[in-house]
Design a protein around this motif. Structure first.
Motif, PDB file in Angstrom:
ATOM      1  N   GLY A 183       0.801  -1.221   0.000  1.00 51.65           N
ATOM      2  CA  GLY A 183       0.000   0.000   0.000  1.00 51.65           C
ATOM      3  C   GLY A 183       0.827   1.260   0.000  1.00 51.65           C
ATOM      4  N   LYS A 184       2.159   1.146   0.078  1.00 54.40           N
ATOM      5  CA  LYS A 184       3.023   2.323   0.080  1.00 54.40           C
ATOM      6  C   LYS A 184       3.290   2.799  -1.339  1.00 54.40           C
ATOM      7  N   LEU A 185       3.658   4.098  -1.424  1.00 55.44           N
ATOM      8  CA  LEU A 185       4.106   4.690  -2.679  1.00 55.44           C
ATOM      9  C   LEU A 185       5.517   5.215  -2.498  1.00 55.44           C
ATOM     10  N   GLN A 186       6.336   5.025  -3.519  1.00 57.38           N
ATOM     11  CA  GLN A 186       7.706   5.535  -3.485  1.00 57.38           C
ATOM     12  C   GLN A 186       7.990   6.326  -4.748  1.00 57.38           C
ATOM     13  N   LEU A 187       8.608   7.500  -4.549  1.00 55.99           N
ATOM     14  CA  LEU A 187       8.997   8.371  -5.655  1.00 55.99           C
ATOM     15  C   LEU A 187      10.506   8.290  -5.831  1.00 55.99           C
ATOM     16  N   TRP A 188      10.947   7.835  -7.018  1.00 55.58           N
ATOM     17  CA  TRP A 188      12.362   7.595  -7.288  1.00 55.58           C
ATOM     18  C   TRP A 188      12.845   8.487  -8.420  1.00 55.58           C
ATOM     19  N   ASN A 189      14.108   8.916  -8.283  1.00 57.66           N
ATOM     20  CA  ASN A 189      14.813   9.597  -9.362  1.00 57.66           C
ATOM     21  C   ASN A 189      15.661   8.547 -10.083  1.00 57.66           C
ATOM     22  N   ILE A 190      15.283   8.190 -11.313  1.00 56.29           N
ATOM     23  CA  ILE A 190      15.978   7.106 -12.010  1.00 56.29           C
ATOM     24  C   ILE A 190      17.323   7.557 -12.564  1.00 56.29           C
ATOM     25  N   ASN A 191      17.552   8.857 -12.597  1.00 56.02           N
ATOM     26  CA  ASN A 191      18.842   9.336 -13.093  1.00 56.02           C
ATOM     27  C   ASN A 191      19.932   9.179 -12.043  1.00 56.02           C
ATOM     28  N   THR A 192      19.568   9.454 -10.779  1.00 60.03           N
ATOM     29  CA  THR A 192      20.544   9.338  -9.691  1.00 60.03           C
ATOM     30  C   THR A 192      20.384   8.042  -8.914  1.00 60.03           C
ATOM     31  N   GLY A 193      19.253   7.370  -9.070  1.00 62.17           N
ATOM     32  CA  GLY A 193      19.009   6.139  -8.315  1.00 62.17           C
ATOM     33  C   GLY A 193      18.683   6.387  -6.860  1.00 62.17           C
ATOM     34  N   VAL A 194      18.133   7.552  -6.540  1.00 62.29           N
ATOM     35  CA  VAL A 194      17.836   7.921  -5.155  1.00 62.29           C
ATOM     36  C   VAL A 194      16.325   7.990  -4.971  1.00 62.29           C
ATOM     37  N   MET A 195      15.834   7.465  -3.843  1.00 63.03           N
ATOM     38  CA  MET A 195      14.416   7.567  -3.518  1.00 63.03           C
ATOM     39  C   MET A 195      14.155   8.956  -2.947  1.00 63.03           C
ATOM     40  N   ILE A 196      13.256   9.715  -3.596  1.00 69.01           N
ATOM     41  CA  ILE A 196      12.961  11.085  -3.176  1.00 69.01           C
ATOM     42  C   ILE A 196      12.071  11.097  -1.938  1.00 69.01           C
ATOM     43  N   HIS A 197      11.029  10.255  -1.973  1.00 71.39           N
ATOM     44  CA  HIS A 197      10.096  10.266  -0.846  1.00 71.39           C
ATOM     45  C   HIS A 197       9.315   8.960  -0.838  1.00 71.39           C
ATOM     46  N   GLU A 198       8.907   8.547   0.355  1.00 66.65           N
ATOM     47  CA  GLU A 198       8.041   7.379   0.519  1.00 66.65           C
ATOM     48  C   GLU A 198       6.750   7.821   1.180  1.00 66.65           C
ATOM     49  N   PHE A 199       5.632   7.512   0.520  1.00 67.73           N
ATOM     50  CA  PHE A 199       4.315   7.857   1.037  1.00 67.73           C
ATOM     51  C   PHE A 199       3.780   6.671   1.834  1.00 67.73           C
ATOM     52  N   THR A 200       3.205   6.964   2.970  1.00 69.36           N
ATOM     53  CA  THR A 200       2.780   5.913   3.895  1.00 69.36           C
ATOM     54  C   THR A 200       1.757   4.975   3.282  1.00 69.36           C
ATOM     55  N   GLY A 201       0.810   5.550   2.553  1.00 68.07           N
ATOM     56  CA  GLY A 201      -0.171   4.711   1.879  1.00 68.07           C
ATOM     57  C   GLY A 201      -1.405   4.450   2.708  1.00 68.07           C
ATOM     58  N   TRP A 202      -2.139   3.404   2.306  1.00 70.02           N
ATOM     59  CA  TRP A 202      -3.456   3.152   2.880  1.00 70.02           C
ATOM     60  C   TRP A 202      -3.611   1.708   3.353  1.00 70.02           C
ATOM     61  N   ASN A 203      -2.515   1.015   3.549  1.00 70.45           N
ATOM     62  CA  ASN A 203      -2.515  -0.369   4.053  1.00 70.45           C
ATOM     63  C   ASN A 203      -3.383  -1.292   3.187  1.00 70.45           C
ATOM     64  N   CYS A 204      -3.399  -1.023   1.906  1.00 72.88           N
ATOM     65  CA  CYS A 204      -4.155  -1.840   0.953  1.00 72.88           C
ATOM     66  C   CYS A 204      -3.379  -1.890  -0.362  1.00 72.88           C
ATOM     67  N   ARG A 205      -3.437  -3.004  -1.013  1.00 73.37           N
ATOM     68  CA  ARG A 205      -2.679  -3.211  -2.247  1.00 73.37           C
ATOM     69  C   ARG A 205      -3.051  -2.160  -3.292  1.00 73.37           C
ATOM     70  N   VAL A 206      -2.041  -1.552  -3.898  1.00 70.87           N
ATOM     71  CA  VAL A 206      -2.245  -0.598  -4.995  1.00 70.87           C
ATOM     72  C   VAL A 206      -2.353  -1.392  -6.287  1.00 70.87           C
ATOM     73  N   THR A 207      -3.487  -1.252  -6.965  1.00 72.59           N
ATOM     74  CA  THR A 207      -3.713  -2.017  -8.201  1.00 72.59           C
ATOM     75  C   THR A 207      -3.523  -1.196  -9.456  1.00 72.59           C
ATOM     76  N   SER A 208      -3.610   0.143  -9.340  1.00 70.72           N
ATOM     77  CA  SER A 208      -3.493   0.976 -10.528  1.00 70.72           C
ATOM     78  C   SER A 208      -2.999   2.359 -10.159  1.00 70.72           C
ATOM     79  N   LEU A 209      -2.158   2.923 -11.020  1.00 70.53           N
ATOM     80  CA  LEU A 209      -1.666   4.292 -10.876  1.00 70.53           C
ATOM     81  C   LEU A 209      -1.822   4.997 -12.210  1.00 70.53           C
ATOM     82  N   GLU A 210      -2.335   6.246 -12.171  1.00 68.26           N
ATOM     83  CA  GLU A 210      -2.517   7.011 -13.402  1.00 68.26           C
ATOM     84  C   GLU A 210      -2.376   8.501 -13.084  1.00 68.26           C
ATOM     85  N   PRO A 211      -1.473   9.217 -13.798  1.00 64.15           N
ATOM     86  CA  PRO A 211      -1.364  10.666 -13.569  1.00 64.15           C
ATOM     87  C   PRO A 211      -2.665  11.377 -13.915  1.00 64.15           C
TER      88      PRO A 211
END
Length: 877
Positions: A162-190
Motif C-alpha cells: 500500500g506504500k508509494l515511493q517516488l524515485w529519481n531514475i537518473n541518480t538512483g535515489v528515492m525522493i520520498h516514501e508515502f505511507t499509503g493506505w494499508n491496501c494493495r495498490v492495483t493501478s496508478l494514473e497521472p
C-alpha cells in the motif's frame, strides 16, 4: 522420429483477441492515428483505432508474454527474464538481458526503459545501447508504476503493502516514501491537474492524491470490486475505472459523483482501459477474449459500444466450414454462442449471439453472466447453403436438453423455431434426462432429422418447425448416436448403442435393412458429394460405409483413445480423424493405409477440411482459438507411403499465429525504410521514361516521319537586315537580299573539335569514371545522345581510341547489371553507326564478345518461362 507432419503445416490461429495482459496504445505520427496493442499468449496483435483492423501479428515468443508496454517508436514485451523491443510490430530491434527473475513491470521513460522483476530489482535500461543505466533494489513489492508529469527523471511506484515511493531514475535515489493506505495498490494514473495522481486500491477505493502536499483531494469507492484500471478523459473532466466483474464506472470529477455506468461491459475482468487523446473514445480489453471501443454519444452523456473485436470466451467444441469458398468457419463454443470466423480477413468475423430460450428478453437484459434464459452450450451442429436465403439453414443440438435450435447464416442470428417433440415437453418421470444426441440437415435444406438418447428419431420441417414423422416403432435404437440422409433424400441411416447400422426409407419411415458392426457407434460424419459415410466406433476404429451398396468398404484402426471428430478431404480420397490420444491421423481411402500422423500437445476436439482443400481447421481442448493448417500437397510433392507407429512424430506446440501470416507492417516514424538501388547484383532497370531510350534506335526514322512534306517557302518581304550598295548615296541592295545565293554554304571541314564528353571519355580509367560518364548520357535527350555516339567515329571527327573507350564503358556498366535497358539501347545505337568500322579491329571484337557472354537476361528469361509453364500446367489440371 519425425518432427512434423508430412501433409499439414501450421499456418495461423483465428479467434484470439486479448487476454489478461492490459492493452497499450501508441500514437503514430505518420499514420495520424492511435494503434491498440493486445496480448494473445506468445504474440501480440496491433489494431488500428480507425477501422479496428488487425494490422500485424508479432512473431512467437518462447513462452507466454508476461508484460506489455509501448512508446511512439517501439513496443516492449517481457518473456520470462528477457525483454524485447519491437519495431513496426513485427521486427525485433533490441533484446535486454540481465534480470535473474521474471519481469513483471515495464515502463518506457524517454530514452530509458524501466523494468522490475519478481525479486524486487529495478533496472533502468538505455533503449538504444541495451545497457543498464541504473540498478536499484526495492524494499517493496511493486504492483504499478507511472511518471507524474513535470517531475523530471522521476517515477512513482505502487506496492502490495500500500506504500508509494517516488524515485529519481537518473541518480538512483528515492525522493520520498508515502505511507499509503494499508491496501494493495492495483493501478496508478497521472491526473490532468499538476501534482495529482489517481490511485486505485484493491478494496475498491479511488484516491486523487496530491504528491506535493501529501494530501487526499478526492476519494471515491466503487461497488464492483478492486480497481483494475484508471484512465482520464481530459476534455470532459471524466475519470473512467474498470472492475473485475466487467463493469465500467464513469466518474464526474467536477461534481464528485458517478456520471454513468456500463454494467457487464465484458464477461471477464476489465484488464485494459485507455482513453484516446483528443477524442471522446476509450478502449477496453478483457480476459474474455474481446477488445471494445466505446464512444460518448448518448443523449444523457453516457458511452455506448462503438466497435468490437471478439472471439469465444470459452473454448469452442464444434467447428465446420460453411459454403463452397472455404472462407467461413462456423464455430460453437461452451459460451453457448455461434460464431463465424473468416480465413481471409478478421473484419468479416461475426457473432450470431448466444442461444436463448427467449431471444428478445435476453437481448433486452444485455450482456449478463447469470441470464437464466441462456441455453446450455451447443455440442454439435450441421448446416447447408441450399435455402439459406429463404429460411434457417443451421440446426444445433445443446448439451443435456432435447430442444434443437435453428439459426440463420444469412441473418446472422438465432432462428425462431425450437424443434422438440411433444413427448419431451411433458413433465413425465424419466424424461428429464433425455437429450438430443445427433442431428442432420438434409441437402435440400427442408428437413431436419434428430436422434435422442431415448432411442427416438424424429423428422421436422425446418421452414415451419413442424414435426413430420418418427422412425421406429416406437424407438429406432436404445441410444441414437448418429443420423444421416443421402443426397437425394431416399435413405436415412441411423446408428446407436446396439451395434447395428439401420437403413430407413426417408419418406415412408419404414426400415429397409440392418448392418451389423464390430462395436457400438460413437458418431457419424459424411462427404457432401458422394455416398461415403464415416462411422466412428467405441473401440476407436473407423468404418467407411457405402450407403448405396450398404457395405463396409474400409476399416481403419490405430487410435489409442476415444475418437472426437472425423472429416473427409474435398476429393474424398482422405479422411482425417482426431482422438484423445493427442494425434490427428490422415488415412488414404484407396490404399486403406495411414499416411500421416500429426501429434499435438492438446487434444483436438473438432476438425474440418476446407472445401477448396487448402486448409485443415482444428479446435482443441481449453483453447479459445481455431487453428489453421496448410495442406502442403497443394504446392509441393509429398510422399504418401504408409507410416507406422514407430514413425510417430514428436508433439507439436500450438503456437497461435506464425509471423508469415502478418497482414501488413506498421509505418513507424523512426527511420523510414529506403529501398535498395540493387538487390544481390540482380538486373536493375533505370527509372527513365521509355521514350528516353526506346526512340534512340529509330531516331532517323522518326526525324524523316516528322519532316514537312513541302520545302519552306521564301518570304517575299524584305529581310530584317537589308544589305546596302556601296555608293555615295545611301541605298539598299534589295535584289541581292531576295536572290537565293548558295555561295555561303561551306563544306564540312575535314577535322572537327572533339566534344566535352569525348575529351572526358579519353581520360576515364576506372569504374567510377565510367559510371559518371554513363550518368551524363542518361541526362541527355535522344538527339544529343545520337550526336555524341556519331562523333566517336573517325569519319565524324573521332578516333578509334574513343570507340574502344566507349565499348569499355558499356562493358563496365553491363557487368554491374545496372541500367540494363539503357546500356543495351546505347550499344545498339553505337553498333548501328560504327559496326562496320569495328568489324576490322580484333580488339573491338574481343570486347564485344565479352559483353555478349555476360548476358543476365537469358537467366531471367529462363525463370520467366519456368513460372509461365508451371502456371499453364496448373490451369490445365
Amino acid at each position: 522420429m519425425t518432427t512434423s507432419s508430412r501433409i499439414f503445416l501450421q499456418n495461423r490461429a483465428l479467434g484470439f483477441v486479448s487476454n489478461e495482459i492490459p492493452l497499450v496504445t501508441r500514437y503514430i505520427n505518420l499514420r495520424r492515428e492511435n494503434l491498440i496493442i493486445t496480448c494473445v499468449g506468445r504474440a501480440f496483435h496491433t489494431y488500428s483505432s480507425d477501422r479496428f483492423q488487425l494490422l500485424s501479428v508479432s512473431p512467437q515468443h518462447d513462452t507466454d508474454i508476461t508484460c506489455l508496454a509501448a512508446d511512439s517508436y517501439l513496443v516492449y514485451t517481457s518473456c520470462g527474464k528477457q525483454i524485447y523491443a519491437w519495431r513496426r510490430g513485427v521486427e525485433l530491434k533490441h533484446t535486454y538481458r540481465g534480470h535473474k527473475s521474471d519481469v513483471k513491470l515495464l515502463f518506457p521513460f524517454a530514452v530509458n526503459l524501466v523494468s522490475i522483476d519478481d525479486s524486487r530489482i529495478l533496472k533502468v535500461w538505455d533503449v538504444k545501447t541495451e545497457t543498464i543505466h541504473k540498478e536499484i533494489v526495492l524494499n517493496i513489492t511493486a504492483t504499478a508504476i507511472c511518471h507524474p508529469p513535470t517531475y523530471t527523471n522521476k517515477i512513482l511506484i505502487g506496492s502490495v503493502e500500500g506504500k508509494l515511493q517516488l524515485w529519481n531514475i537518473n541518480t538512483g535515489v528515492m525522493i520520498h516514501e508515502f505511507t499509503g493506505w494499508n491496501c494493495r495498490v492495483t493501478s496508478l494514473e497521472p491526473a490532468p491537474a499538476e501534482d495529482m495522481v489517481a490511485i486505485g486500491l484493491e478494496n475498491g477505493k479511488i484516491i486523487l492524491y496530491n504528491l506535493k502536499y501529501g494530501i487526499n483531494k478526492l476519494s471515491f469507492v466503487q461497488d464492483w470490486g478492486s480497481v483494475t484500471r484508471i484512465s482520464f478523459l481530459i476534455k470532459r473532466q471524466l475519470m473512467i475505472t474498470g472492475s473485475p466483474k466487467g463493469t465500467i464506472v464513469v466518474w464526474n470529477l467536477e461534481e464528485g459523483k458517478v456520471d454513468s455506468l456500463i454494467i457487464k461491459a465484458h464477461f471477464g475482468s476489465i484488464c485494459g482501459l485507455q482513453c484516446l487523446p483528443d477524442e471522446p473514445l476509450f478502449v477496453t480489453s478483457s480476459s474474455d477474449n474481446s477488445l471494445k471501443m466505446w464512444r460518448f454519444d448518448m443523449s444523457d452523456g453516457s458511452a455506448s459500444l462503438f466497435k468490437i473485436r471478439e472471439g469465444h470466451f470459452k473454448p469452442p467444441v464444434a467447428i465446420r466450414f460453411h459454403g463452397g469458398s472455404g472462407a467461413n468457419i462456423l464455430s460453437a463454443g461452451n459460451d453457448s454462442s455461434l460464431r463465424v470466423f473468416n480465413t481471409v480477413t478478421e473484419i468479416a468475423n461475426k457473432s450470431f449471439g448466444r442461444a436463448s430460450y427467449n431471444r428478445k428478453i435476453s437481448k433486452k437484459r444485455g450482456n449478463k453472466w447469470a441470464d437464466p434464459l441462456i441455453m446450455p452450450p451447443i455440442s454439435a451442429f450441421t448446416s447447408e447453403t441450399t435455402r439459406e436465403k429463404e429460411w434457417d439453414n443451421i440446426i444445433a443440438i445443446h448439451k443435456d436438453i432435447p430442444i434443437v435450435t435453428t439459426w440463420s447464416f444469412n441473418n446472422s442470428k438465432m432462428g425462431e423455431h425450437k424443434l422438440c417433440h411433444e413427448r419431451f415437453k411433458k413433465n413425465v418421470s424419466g424424461q428429464k434426462s433425455i437429450t438430443a444426441t445427433c442431428a442432420f440437415l438434409t441437402h435440400c435444406g427442408n428437413f431436419a432429422v434428430i436422434g435422442y438418447s431415448s432411442g427416438h428419431i424424429d423428422k421436422f420441417n425446418v421452414q415451419s418447425g413442424l414435426h413430420r414423422g418418427t422412425y421406429g416403432k416406437p424407438i429406432a435404437h436404445k441410444f441414437v448416436r448418429g443420423v444421416y440422409v443421402n443426397t437425394l433424400n431416399q435413405i436415412m441411416v441411423s446408428g446407436g448403442s446396439d451395434t447395428f447400422l439401420q437403413f430407413w426409407h426417408f419418406k415412408k419411415l419404414n426400415l429397409l435393412l440392418k448392418l451389423k458392426l464390430d462395436d457400438t457407434v460413437s458418431f457419424f460424419n459424411w462427404h457432401a458429394e458422394n455416398s461415403f459415410l464415416a462411422v466412428a466406433l467405441d473401440n476407436f476404429d473407423i468404418n467407411i460405409i457405402d450407403t448405396d451398396t450398404h457395405i463396409v468398404i474400409r476399416k481403419f484402426n490405430g487410435h489409442l483413445g476415444p475418437l472426437t471428430d472425423i472429416t473427409f478431404s474435398p476429393d474424398s480420397r482422405w479422411i482425417v480423424s482426431a482422438a484423445m490420444d493427442l494425434t490427428i491421423r490422415t488415412w488414404d481411402i484407396p490404399s486403406a493405409s495411414i499416411i500421416d500422423i500429426l501429434k499435438v500437445d492438446t487434444p483436438c476436439v473438432s476438425l474440418t477440411f476446407s472445401p477448396t482443400g487448402n486448409y485443415l481447421a482444428t479446435a482443441h481442448a481449453d483453447k479459445l482459438g481455431i487453428y489453421l493448417w496448410f495442406n502442403k500437397a497443394l504446392y509441393t510433392h509429398i510422399s504418401l507411403r504408409p507410416v507406422t507407429e514407430a514413425q510417430t512424430p514428436e508433439s507439436l506446440p500450438l503456437t497461435g499465429v506464425n509471423p508469415e501470416s502478418i497482414e501488413c507492417p506498421i509505418e513507424d516514424e523512426s527511420d523510414e525504410y529506403i529501398s535498395k538501388k540493387q538487390i544481390d547484383n540482380m538486373i536493375t532497370m533505370s527509372t527513365l521514361d521509355e521514350a528516353r531510350w526506346q526512340s534512340i534506335l529509330n531516331l532517323d526514322t522518326i526525324k524523316n516521319r516528322n519532316k514537312p512534306l513541302q520545302p519552306p517557302k521564301i518570304s517575299d518581304t524584305a529581310p530584317f537586315f537589308i544589305p546596302t550598295i556601296a555608293s555615295v548615296d545611301f541605298r539598299f541592295d534589295l535584289e541581292s537580299a531576295l536572290r537565293n545565293d548558295d555561295s555561303n554554304i561551306k563544306s564540312f571541314p575535314e577535322t572537327l573539335m572533339q566534344t566535352v564528353f569525348a575529351q572526358q571519355l579519353l581520360k576515364a580509367e576506372n569504374l567510377k569514371d565510367y559510371q559518371a560518364l554513363f550518368n551524363q548520357l542518361k541526362c541527355m535527350g535522344p538527339s544529343a545522345l545520337n550526336y555524341e555516339v556519331r562523333c566517336l567515329s573517325p569519319e565524324a571527327g573521332g578516333t578509334y581510341e574513343l570507340m574502344m573507350k566507349f565499348l569499355e564503358l558499356l562493358k563496365q556498366v553491363s557487368e554491374n547489371n545496372i541500367d540494363f535497358e539503357l546500356s543495351q539501347s546505347y550499344l545498339g545505337v553505337f553498333l548501328k553507326h560504327n559496326g562496320c568500322a569495328l568489324a576490322q579491329r580484333p580488339d573491338a571484337i574481343n570486347i564485344l564478345d565479352q559483353i555478349s557472354k555476360h548476358n543476365p537476361w537469358e537467366e531471367l528469361e529462363k525463370d520467366f518461362f519456368l513460372c509461365l509453364s508451371i502456371v499453364d500446367y496448373m490451369k490445365n489440371n
